[in-house]
Design a protein around this motif. Structure first.
Motif, PDB file in Angstrom:
ATOM      1  N   GLY A  38       0.815  -1.212   0.000  1.00 54.35           N
ATOM      2  CA  GLY A  38       0.000   0.000   0.000  1.00 54.35           C
ATOM      3  C   GLY A  38       0.848   1.261   0.000  1.00 54.35           C
ATOM      4  N   VAL A  39       0.190   2.382  -0.243  1.00 52.00           N
ATOM      5  CA  VAL A  39       0.884   3.662  -0.153  1.00 52.00           C
ATOM      6  C   VAL A  39       1.257   3.898   1.308  1.00 52.00           C
ATOM      7  CG1 VAL A  39      -0.313   4.625  -2.160  1.00 52.00           C
ATOM      8  CG2 VAL A  39      -1.271   4.962   0.132  1.00 52.00           C
ATOM      9  N   ILE A  87      -7.751   8.207   3.908  1.00 50.13           N
ATOM     10  CA  ILE A  87      -7.665   9.356   3.005  1.00 50.13           C
ATOM     11  C   ILE A  87      -6.308   9.312   2.318  1.00 50.13           C
ATOM     12  CG2 ILE A  87      -7.743  11.869   2.812  1.00 50.13           C
ATOM     13  CD1 ILE A  87      -9.246  11.886   5.494  1.00 50.13           C
ATOM     14  N   THR A  88      -6.321   9.266   0.997  1.00 49.71           N
ATOM     15  CA  THR A  88      -5.069   9.201   0.237  1.00 49.71           C
ATOM     16  C   THR A  88      -4.892  10.479  -0.578  1.00 49.71           C
ATOM     17  OG1 THR A  88      -5.340   6.805   0.026  1.00 49.71           O
ATOM     18  CG2 THR A  88      -3.692   7.857  -1.382  1.00 49.71           C
ATOM     19  N   ALA A 124      -7.288   1.103  -0.021  1.00 49.79           N
ATOM     20  CA  ALA A 124      -7.018   2.518  -0.276  1.00 49.79           C
ATOM     21  C   ALA A 124      -6.097   2.700  -1.461  1.00 49.79           C
ATOM     22  CB  ALA A 124      -6.403   3.156   0.968  1.00 49.79           C
ATOM     23  N   THR A 125      -5.131   1.815  -1.610  1.00 45.77           N
ATOM     24  CA  THR A 125      -4.200   1.909  -2.734  1.00 45.77           C
ATOM     25  C   THR A 125      -4.893   1.604  -4.051  1.00 45.77           C
ATOM     26  OG1 THR A 125      -2.365   1.329  -1.282  1.00 45.77           O
ATOM     27  CG2 THR A 125      -2.011   1.067  -3.652  1.00 45.77           C
ATOM     28  N   ALA A 128      -6.665   4.713  -4.967  1.00 42.84           N
ATOM     29  CA  ALA A 128      -5.730   5.761  -5.373  1.00 42.84           C
ATOM     30  C   ALA A 128      -5.189   5.510  -6.774  1.00 42.84           C
ATOM     31  CB  ALA A 128      -4.588   5.872  -4.366  1.00 42.84           C
ATOM     32  N   VAL A 129      -4.851   4.258  -7.064  1.00 44.70           N
ATOM     33  CA  VAL A 129      -4.340   3.914  -8.395  1.00 44.70           C
ATOM     34  C   VAL A 129      -5.401   4.158  -9.457  1.00 44.70           C
ATOM     35  CG1 VAL A 129      -3.594   1.971  -9.835  1.00 44.70           C
ATOM     36  CG2 VAL A 129      -2.616   2.288  -7.556  1.00 44.70           C
ATOM     37  N   ALA A 130      -6.649   3.826  -9.153  1.00 51.67           N
ATOM     38  CA  ALA A 130      -7.730   4.099 -10.098  1.00 51.67           C
ATOM     39  C   ALA A 130      -7.849   5.604 -10.365  1.00 51.67           C
ATOM     40  CB  ALA A 130      -9.047   3.546  -9.568  1.00 51.67           C
TER      41      ALA A 130
END
Length: 243
Positions: A38-39, A87-88, A124-125, A128-130
């Motif tokens: 993950g981030v 929250i990213t 969450a990652t 975020a990638v999407a």
């Protein structure tokens, strides 16, 4: 579970891209989502702003300093035994080389191309990638639109608001007829063409000293020139601006 344990928790992280467009990911030790990539990021402290949390946690985990930009994704992670809101942010910049500072929290880290990410990814990652994919597609489409017009004409939709406000003199023309029409049409039916102050559309100097109601340029053969965006009558109905 006690009432305290049942309260939702907030995690804050950031998507960091290097100059090759690779995403920085860490493999987590702790639950939830242990052994997922993950981030980087961590738990929000009481009284802490979320952007501050993302920057703090990433520095504590990896020794990297970031500036958190806009929100990429907000992810709900709800299960029987946990409830997190993640929250990213998109990192606007970063300094330093990643190095694990908290071995109890992270197994490893790495830079990964967006089309070759490891698995499994945290929820969450994935979100975020999407979001990063949507941003990249949008930029490619804008780039193609600019190339198709030779880089000379840019639709209204392609301007940032700050760019529009910085233009002191523009012409608005219809792409098909060259007539000077404002409003009633969709914004992308028009084209902004910046003009130097005191010139008509051909680039010739004009005398605006006799204009009434503020500075106003004279019309050229292809459309009109206005010295102030507020003067453009874009409030319903197709109206012809004086040229």
């Amino acid at each position: 579970m006690t009432e305290e344990a049942q309260r939702p928790r907030v995690g804050c992280g950031a998507a960091i891209l290097d100059d090759q467009g690779r995403l920085l990911l860490v493999k987590r030790v702790k639950t939830p989502e242990a052994d997922h990539w993950g981030v980087p990021g961590g738990k929000l402290d009481w009284g802490e702003a979320t952007r501050t949390c993302a920057a703090r946690e990433i520095h504590e985990e990896l020794g990297v300093r970031i500036t958190a930009g806009r929100v990429l994704a907000v992810t709900d992670m709800v299960a029987d035994d946990y409830h997190w809101v993640a929250i990213t942010y998109a990192a606007e910049s970063f300094e330093g080389e990643p190095l694990i500072q908290e071995a109890h929290a992270l197994h490893e880290w790495g830079w990964f191309p967006l089309d070759a990410l490891p698995s499994p990814l945290t929820a969450a990652t994935r979100d975020a990638v999407a979001a990063l994919g949507r941003v990249r597609r949008s930029r490619r489409e804008r780039s193609k639109g600019s190339s198709a017009t030779g880089g000379y004409r840019t639709s209204i939709a392609g301007f940032h608001s700050s760019s529009i406000l910085s233009i002191r003199r523009v012409s608005i023309i219809t792409p098909r007829t060259g007539n000077c029409l404002c409003s009633g049409l969709k914004p992308d039916a028009f084209v902004f063409r910046p003009q130097p102050p005191g010139t008509d559309l051909s680039g010739e100097r004009v005398d605006n000293s006799s204009s009434e109601g503020g500075e106003r340029g004279q019309g050229g053969s292809n459309g009109c020139v206005s010295s102030n965006l507020d003067e453009l009558p874009c409030h319903g109905g197709v109206q012809r601006k004086e040229c």
